[in-house]
Design an enzyme around this catalytic site. Structure first.
Site, PDB file in Angstrom:
ATOM      1  CB  ILE A 121      -0.924   0.024   1.231  1.00 54.38           C
ATOM      2  CG1 ILE A 121      -1.813  -1.219   1.264  1.00 54.38           C
ATOM      3  CG2 ILE A 121      -1.773   1.295   1.253  1.00 54.38           C
ATOM      4  CD1 ILE A 121      -2.707  -1.310   2.497  1.00 54.38           C
ATOM      5  CD  GLU A 156       9.010 -14.003  12.640  1.00 54.99           C
ATOM      6  OE1 GLU A 156       9.902 -14.854  12.796  1.00 54.99           O
ATOM      7  OE2 GLU A 156       8.716 -13.520  11.538  1.00 54.99           O
ATOM      8  CE  LYS A 197       4.509  -2.957   9.426  1.00 50.48           C
ATOM      9  NZ  LYS A 197       3.686  -4.189   9.393  1.00 50.48           N
TER      10      LYS A 197
END
Lengths: 393, 393
Positions: free
Chosen positions: A127, A181, A196
């Protein structure tokens, strides 16, 4: 106008391989000259002479004008990026932690050396949110930017809400598929979306905020009662990072689970997909949706950055230069749902008011207004096993 | 790096007023020096000396470096734009018909004179689709670009499918609210989205296609039987422009009503909103959503273009220069639903095959495969009252 890009790449994992796949299908004026990898013994799909374990082979090669940095280790990535930018090489990175933790310094280094650091792939994979915040919404009054920035935790939530799986079962499935993970706390604890968010905030509002100072609570304490509570009210729970202007000079940032209803644009963002909602004074509500991770989607964002370098593109950080009066704030009242186990917990947390309270033998919650600053101060208490907090509109 | 923008604006309607509203709330290094309007007698909200009816007042003013063109008349807009670009002024326009019908010539003029023509506001209002196709997806293999590009017809379809209104009732309501013109054929007949599609195709695939050569059929023949048919199958009908790569060298473009199901990203794009779906080889499926029209959303896109001019931004039309082997094609097989009245109609239309056929006293339809070229050739026959065609996946 367009110069040949000669790339030295650090890392050859899923994104590096994805990028390589994309590049070889295209006739682009670019070449990957060398890969620096950690493990020399690992079998590779490309000729051995392309690989080295020595960072200097790339960093000291004057022919290489572009460093693509795709390694996991944020501090090693930072050293590489600093050296590359300082020695006249442009850098493309997808390392959200490295960018988020060192953004101010990196912006200064590229400015000083006239080089360019691009990192679209670091936020929401495919995006193009950074580029749009930087270029397209550069004069907009942005009320808020929020979204689903973490595919792993969203995948888990989708399994829970659409397929009636338990949190543990969904997490296990995500780990088997490679979406999460072995130690999933970076994702399910909201650290990854927080990095982010810090990057988004710099391009939306021109503020550099140390991720350490941003609240993140995740979905790792989500229990069956919370899921039942949400379903009874036709809510889904999503893990939402939010950057929001609370007045002309102050912006709040936090990552919290949130109950959302079907009229929310993020309601239908499922599985490993990402979505970003930008609320602006004039453009109104805008929504971007796409694949948030994976070799090809992230590789595609990295390639878009690489080719933008051909035209000399760099982030100008215009909003930071223009808007130094905007401050990061933690003084903001939220409405939350808090499930708790121990009455002592509740006594130690100061709510502005409590509007609903539920009590049964195995399930207790309150709904009320609380200041973000109070959540930050009582974070460890709130985040104890047996408790779960989520925002409620 | 950033030069002062001095604007001459043609038109002071809803977008012009919206833009003016936005600009006055911001401290931007720009000034609107003069408006050219058609009707000198109309009462304006700004001082009279800002207005003139003489285009030359702007076009001959050497201090004005930027023309913002927001008038309805496409041919008059074209003359203004040509003169401005040729005399060293940059132009920002939101006139989709003007851009679509003259794109190749306009691209050549700006190239020749070193000026810049930007038109993000012409396609899907606030959604930054042109900039993203031009810059961000510049190396992607784009499988298709489609969406909801016309707010008026989408508003009508939303009223029909969500509120059980008739086509006529919904159209009337849209006209009352100002979403649809007195003669609504540009919107409901699919002409407006066709112009936008032609512009999108140039930035997605580098092809300039005369809108006259692109098929558009709209929702103006939509009847109660078609609506019932869609609802029984849990479809909505949307008016969808599509640009699609059918092989390495050929792209098809058309605008048709389409039955879509709940798993389609466009299914929840309601009312006057717009949405764009970009399918790409590596970025996978991307979706952009936002307000498609209105003074403020379109004004915000126009402002974004204006400020991009401060940094010398121009569309490079790189894909057109790179990819001259890509051809516009009309040789493509679609699956369609065709309601018809007269058996003679059906006899005159060549289907590759018909897979379903329904017949009752007041409702007849076929479902089958047909070549796009055949629909183009029989367009007038298909578009007669009593018939309705829509794509079906």
């Amino acid at each position: 106008m367009s110069k040949k890009i000669i790339i030295g790449m650090f890392g050859f994992g899923v994104v590096g391989q994805g990028l390589y796949d994309i590049i070889k299908t295209k006739k682009l004026n670019l070449e990957i000259k060398r890969f620096v990898i950690k493990n020399a013994d690992k079998k590779r799909s490309l000729p051995a002479e392309l690989f080295t374990t020595e960072a200097d082979v790339i960093l000291n090669d004057p022919e290489i004008n572009t460093v693509v940095e795709l390694i996991d280790d944020a501090e090693a990535a930072f050293e590489i990026t600093k050296r590359a930018l300082s020695s006249g090489k442009n850098v493309v990175s997808a390392n959200k932690k490295m960018i988020a933790c060192h953004l101010e310094e990196l912006a200064a280094i590229q400015q000083e050396h006239g080089t360019s650091l691009l990192y679209e792939g670091a936020v929401c994979g495919s995006i193009p949110i950074i580029r749009n915040l930087e270029e397209y919404y550069d004069n907009e009054l942005l009320h808020s930017v929020s979204g689903i920035f973490n595919g792993s935790s969203n995948y888990i939530l989708s399994k829970i809400f659409n397929e009636n799986q338990s949190y543990e079962g969904a997490l296990k499935k995500a780990q088997e598929l490679g979406f999460a993970e072995t130690d999933p706390i970076l994702d399910v604890g909201g650290y990854d979306p927080k990095y982010k968010l810090a990057i988004v905030a710099s391009h939306a509002y021109g503020i550099y905020v140390d991720p350490e100072k941003i609240l993140n609570l995740g979905i790792d304490k989500l229990g069956t009662q919370d899921i039942r509570f949400a379903k009874e009210k036709n809510f889904k729970i999503k893990l939402i990072p939010l950057a929001k202007e609370i007045d002309n000079n102050r912006v709040v940032l936090y990552v919290l689970p949130k109950f959302i209803s079907a009229d929310n644009l993020l309601y239908n963002v499922e599985n490993e997909n990402n979505g970003v909602v930008v609320k602006a004074a004039f453009a109104d509500e805008q929504f971007f949706f796409g694949k948030g991770a994976g070799g090809h989607p992230t590789g595609s964002a990295v390639l878009s950055d690489i080719t933008a370098l051909r035209y000399g593109y760099r982030y100008e950080y215009k909003k930071h230069l223009d808007a130094t009066q905007i401050q990061y704030s933690t003084d903001y009242v939220l409405r939350v749902y808090l499930r708790y186990t121990d009455e002592a917990t509740l006594e130690n947390i100061k709510f502005n008011n409590i509007s609903e309270r539920y009590y049964s033998e195995d399930f207790k919650y309150v709904i009320g207004e609380i200041n973000l600053q109070e959540i930050i101060e009582k974070r460890d208490l709130i985040n104890q096993p047996g408790n779960f907090i989520a925002e409620l509109v």
